[in-house]
Design an enzyme around this catalytic site. Structure first.
Site, PDB file in Angstrom:
ATOM      1  N   ASP A 124     -47.490  18.561   0.782  1.00 44.86           N
ATOM      2  CA  ASP A 124     -47.219  19.490   1.885  1.00 44.86           C
ATOM      3  C   ASP A 124     -45.803  19.225   2.369  1.00 44.86           C
ATOM      4  O   ASP A 124     -45.540  18.166   2.925  1.00 44.86           O
ATOM      5  CB  ASP A 124     -48.184  19.251   3.045  1.00 44.86           C
ATOM      6  CG  ASP A 124     -49.612  19.568   2.685  1.00 44.86           C
ATOM      7  OD1 ASP A 124     -49.968  20.745   2.692  1.00 44.86           O
ATOM      8  OD2 ASP A 124     -50.374  18.628   2.383  1.00 44.86           O
ATOM      9  N   ARG A 132     -43.558  15.597   4.397  1.00 42.51           N
ATOM     10  CA  ARG A 132     -44.011  14.422   3.641  1.00 42.51           C
ATOM     11  C   ARG A 132     -42.858  13.641   3.016  1.00 42.51           C
ATOM     12  O   ARG A 132     -42.734  12.447   3.185  1.00 42.51           O
ATOM     13  CB  ARG A 132     -44.982  14.844   2.537  1.00 42.51           C
ATOM     14  CG  ARG A 132     -46.179  15.642   3.022  1.00 42.51           C
ATOM     15  CD  ARG A 132     -47.212  14.760   3.694  1.00 42.51           C
ATOM     16  NE  ARG A 132     -48.427  15.514   3.949  1.00 42.51           N
ATOM     17  CZ  ARG A 132     -49.000  15.675   5.122  1.00 42.51           C
ATOM     18  NH1 ARG A 132     -48.437  15.140   6.185  1.00 42.51           N
ATOM     19  NH2 ARG A 132     -50.106  16.363   5.264  1.00 42.51           N
ATOM     20  N   ARG A 193     -46.653  25.343  12.810  1.00 35.38           N
ATOM     21  CA  ARG A 193     -46.640  25.467  11.353  1.00 35.38           C
ATOM     22  C   ARG A 193     -46.578  26.929  10.920  1.00 35.38           C
ATOM     23  O   ARG A 193     -46.286  27.225   9.762  1.00 35.38           O
ATOM     24  CB  ARG A 193     -47.881  24.791  10.760  1.00 35.38           C
ATOM     25  CG  ARG A 193     -47.949  23.294  11.036  1.00 35.38           C
ATOM     26  CD  ARG A 193     -49.322  22.745  10.690  1.00 35.38           C
ATOM     27  NE  ARG A 193     -49.594  22.872   9.277  1.00 35.38           N
ATOM     28  CZ  ARG A 193     -50.822  22.862   8.752  1.00 35.38           C
ATOM     29  NH1 ARG A 193     -51.878  22.785   9.557  1.00 35.38           N
ATOM     30  NH2 ARG A 193     -50.987  22.967   7.459  1.00 35.38           N
ATOM     31  N   LYS A 223     -50.824  30.033   2.245  1.00 35.20           N
ATOM     32  CA  LYS A 223     -52.057  29.528   2.851  1.00 35.20           C
ATOM     33  C   LYS A 223     -52.126  29.951   4.323  1.00 35.20           C
ATOM     34  O   LYS A 223     -51.107  30.342   4.900  1.00 35.20           O
ATOM     35  CB  LYS A 223     -52.109  28.001   2.725  1.00 35.20           C
ATOM     36  CG  LYS A 223     -50.918  27.245   3.363  1.00 35.20           C
ATOM     37  CD  LYS A 223     -50.999  25.762   3.081  1.00 35.20           C
ATOM     38  CE  LYS A 223     -49.910  25.019   3.853  1.00 35.20           C
ATOM     39  NZ  LYS A 223     -49.914  23.575   3.589  1.00 35.20           N
ATOM     40  N   HIS A 224     -53.330  29.954   4.941  1.00 32.05           N
ATOM     41  CA  HIS A 224     -54.665  29.616   4.447  1.00 32.05           C
ATOM     42  C   HIS A 224     -55.477  30.902   4.442  1.00 32.05           C
ATOM     43  O   HIS A 224     -55.765  31.424   5.513  1.00 32.05           O
ATOM     44  CB  HIS A 224     -55.329  28.603   5.347  1.00 32.05           C
ATOM     45  CG  HIS A 224     -54.529  27.354   5.574  1.00 32.05           C
ATOM     46  ND1 HIS A 224     -53.487  27.298   6.504  1.00 32.05           N
ATOM     47  CD2 HIS A 224     -54.597  26.126   5.004  1.00 32.05           C
ATOM     48  CE1 HIS A 224     -52.983  26.069   6.502  1.00 32.05           C
ATOM     49  NE2 HIS A 224     -53.621  25.335   5.594  1.00 32.05           N
ATOM     50  N   HIS A 236     -60.108  20.441  10.337  1.00 32.37           N
ATOM     51  CA  HIS A 236     -60.212  19.025   9.977  1.00 32.37           C
ATOM     52  C   HIS A 236     -61.352  18.366  10.750  1.00 32.37           C
ATOM     53  O   HIS A 236     -61.938  17.376  10.297  1.00 32.37           O
ATOM     54  CB  HIS A 236     -58.914  18.281  10.307  1.00 32.37           C
ATOM     55  CG  HIS A 236     -57.744  18.706   9.484  1.00 32.37           C
ATOM     56  ND1 HIS A 236     -57.017  19.837   9.766  1.00 32.37           N
ATOM     57  CD2 HIS A 236     -57.182  18.154   8.382  1.00 32.37           C
ATOM     58  CE1 HIS A 236     -56.049  19.955   8.872  1.00 32.37           C
ATOM     59  NE2 HIS A 236     -56.131  18.952   8.028  1.00 32.37           N
ATOM     60  N   ASP A 308     -58.563  24.326   0.282  1.00 30.73           N
ATOM     61  CA  ASP A 308     -58.030  23.328   1.198  1.00 30.73           C
ATOM     62  C   ASP A 308     -58.836  22.045   0.952  1.00 30.73           C
ATOM     63  O   ASP A 308     -59.827  22.050   0.226  1.00 30.73           O
ATOM     64  CB  ASP A 308     -58.173  23.805   2.646  1.00 30.73           C
ATOM     65  CG  ASP A 308     -57.118  23.190   3.571  1.00 30.73           C
ATOM     66  OD1 ASP A 308     -56.560  22.140   3.215  1.00 30.73           O
ATOM     67  OD2 ASP A 308     -56.869  23.755   4.641  1.00 30.73           O
TER      68      ASP A 308
END
Length: 588
Positions: A124, A132, A193, A223-224, A236, A308
């Site tokens: 990501d 990252r 995001r 995404k998503h 999550h 995901d």
């Protein structure tokens, strides 16, 4: 005279006829070569797929994580046991540039030595708070910052450079851009995001990002699907539910996805969200009605569908007994994404293997054609790996591209084009400063910096990058202890204070109430979806991003003298409660 005109007309006709014929002949040859490549890719991908054992077929549909920055014993054993189609990398795996190149190179060498297909190696790298890779890549601001510029050019540049630099590190699968429209300010997981709060902005800038990233070399993933922007639950941590009809989704959430797919997007990540008015039982990730019925059939998407992370609580706490890996493939997915290894990977491999042995993936379609859905999922992934040129790196099948000069020349030309484009952008500085400065916005209104900021502004900031920016421009600074004394100085009209949290903002608002004759400017990094008190003597400059360059840009915009445009977002309603979870989560 008439004969002269006739001859001239005939000559012109011949010239244009020749040009037209040449153009259409050239176009015909180009299309013919493209068709030849398509045929070769399909035949070669099926040839490879059909030679795989059942264990290898199952493994290809699973992507896993590994524990460290090297291909050590555990990573090697996990690759041997799972035989995955790809590896996802997180911060714990990504060190210095040289370490990343060593890791990705050794991963591909391990795939080759184990007789596996080359890996799709993913991460990501959305920019902003989901960043990252820290070394060897340009530190662009996040999606919302780029979205606020409203410029497709900037979206395409950020996408291209990010993708190119990842590819150079050996990371060939980019989990970005997010096409979710963050029209719900209470959304705890998408937040900054997202590229914006409206379909037009996201469709313009985010889709341009995907187009640029596709040219960069790493495969971008939109995404998503079908849209995570209008949720108030982090998948999550729980199972989001969106009670919208397909017609309603088509009017908002699906708009950028449709545009991206129509423009050639090649990979989609699913959302762990239940849309009960479309499928009352399963979330999109496990729903055939959504992945096949809407994504494949209605939107005509023919690329790769990846789930995901299946460990997220939306799936693991609600659908564990339903064999989620099996349901995902049956729904239309090609890749089951895991962000762990060990027991979880073994469990998913076992459920997929058992289902394949029982014939669960063998179906007969409406035309009476018998299909192997698992094998089709693997074919699609292998075909994309071939098209990306991954088999040229320690290939398990030697000299695979030398079989077809057409595909060999095509891949070489693509590489040359991307290298020339990157060189051009690099020589112009990759536009990092321009894009970051262009992303700064004001709230609640357009902001005009005071004239002669050196003499009229007092700065109380703690961020080192912002402080450096302001000090370099001669802005007078103070400390919290000295503020009561320095704030009363003659000529000081503006007080600059930085923040990155709601608590800090509320403290500044109280200070503004205490000194109603002074004008306070909050330089705020990160999420704007917090309480932003509106007072006559209080303004906000927002960066939507916590990168060092975003902090510097806040200082540059204040001292630049030009008006700062008003933010274009749906922010928190007055007196609403700020989301307590997920402001800066580790998220996919």
């Amino acid at each position: 005279m008439n004969q002269v005109l006739l001859r001239l007309s005939f000559s012109i006709f011949l010239v244009f006829g020749f040009i037209g014929t040449s153009y259409f002949f050239s176009f015909y040859i180009t299309e013919l070569r493209a068709d030849e490549r398509e045929t070769w890719l399909n035949e070669k991908a099926w040839n490879i797929t059909n030679k795989l054992t059942e264990e290898e077929l199952v493994g290809q549909t699973i992507h896993i994580a590994i524990p460290s920055k090297t291909v050590e014993t555990i990573a090697t054993e996990e690759i041997q046991k799972t035989k995955p189609g790809g590896i996802i990398l997180f911060g714990k795996n990504l060190g210095k540039k040289s370490e990343i190149i060593s890791l990705t190179s050794n991963l591909q060498k391990t795939a080759s030595s184990e007789g596996l297909q080359p890996f799709l190696i993913s991460t990501d790298q959305e920019g902003g708070r989901v960043f990252r890779v820290q070394d060897g890549i340009t530190e662009y601001p996040g999606a919302m910052a780029v979205g606020q510029t409203g410029k497709e050019e900037w979206g395409k540049t950020v996408g291209f450079v990010t993708s190119y630099e990842l590819k150079e590190l050996g990371i060939n699968f980019l989990f970005a851009p997010i096409l979710d429209i963050n029209n719900n300010p209470l959304n705890p997981v998408i937040n900054t995001r997202s590229f914006g709060s409206d379909a037009t902005r996201v469709s313009r800038v985010a889709v341009a990002y995907e187009q640029g990233a596709r040219l960069g070399g790493a495969l971008p993933v939109i995404k998503h699907f079908p849209g995570h922007g209008d949720t108030n639950v982090d998948s999550h941590l729980g199972l989001p539910v969106i009670k919208k009809t397909l017609t309603e989704l088509e009017q908002l959430e699906l708009v950028p996805f449709k545009k991206a797919i129509d423009s050639g997007a090649e990979a989609v990540m699913t959302a762990h969200i239940v849309y009960p008015l479309i499928d009352e039982k399963y979330p999109a990730t496990l729903s055939k009605k959504i992945l096949t019925g809407i994504l494949r059939e209605k939107l005509k998407f023919n690329g790769i569908i990846i789930t995901d992370a299946m460990e997220m609580h939306a799936i693991s706490k609600n659908y564990e007994k339903d064999r989620p890996g099996v349901l995902a493939i049956l729904a239309g997915a090609n890749i089951v994404l895991l962000t762990s290894w060990g027991d979880t990977a073994r469990r998913f491999k076992e459920q997929l293997s058992d289902a394949y042995a029982k014939g669960d993936f063998f179906v007969t379609d409406a035309d009476g054609k018998k299909r192997d859905l698992l094998k089709e999922a693997v074919f699609k992934q292998i075909r994309k790996k071939l098209e990306m040129g991954l088999y040229s790196q320690d290939p398990p099948i030697l000299s695979i591209y030398s079989e077809n000069e057409n595909i060999k020349e095509f891949l070489a030309k693509k590489e040359e084009t991307r290298n020339l484009k990157y060189k051009e952008l690099t020589e112009q500085g990759n536009f990092l400063k321009n894009i970051t400065n262009d992303s700064i916005r004001a709230y609640p209104n357009v902001f005009s910096p005071p004239k002669n900021t050196k003499n009229t502004t007092l700065s109380l900031v703690k961020n080192i990058h912002l402080k450096k920016s302001l000090d370099g421009k001669g802005i007078q600074s103070t400390t919290a202890k000295q503020l009561a004394k320095t704030i009363s100085a003659k000529g000081i009209s503006h007080i600059l204070i930085d923040s990155s949290s709601e608590k800090e903002i509320l403290n500044i608002a109280n200070l503004a109430k205490k000194y109603p004759n002074k004008h306070f400017v909050v330089l705020h990094g990160g999420t704007p979806f917090v309480r932003l008190p509106v007072l006559p003597n209080l303004n906000y400059l927002l960066s939507f991003s916590l990168t060092s360059h975003s902090w510097e840009a806040l200082g540059d915009k204040y001292t630049g003298g030009e008006e700062v445009p008003k933010v274009d977002l749906i922010l928190l309603p007055k007196d609403s409660k700020t989301p307590s979870k997920g402001a800066f989560p580790e998220a996919l």
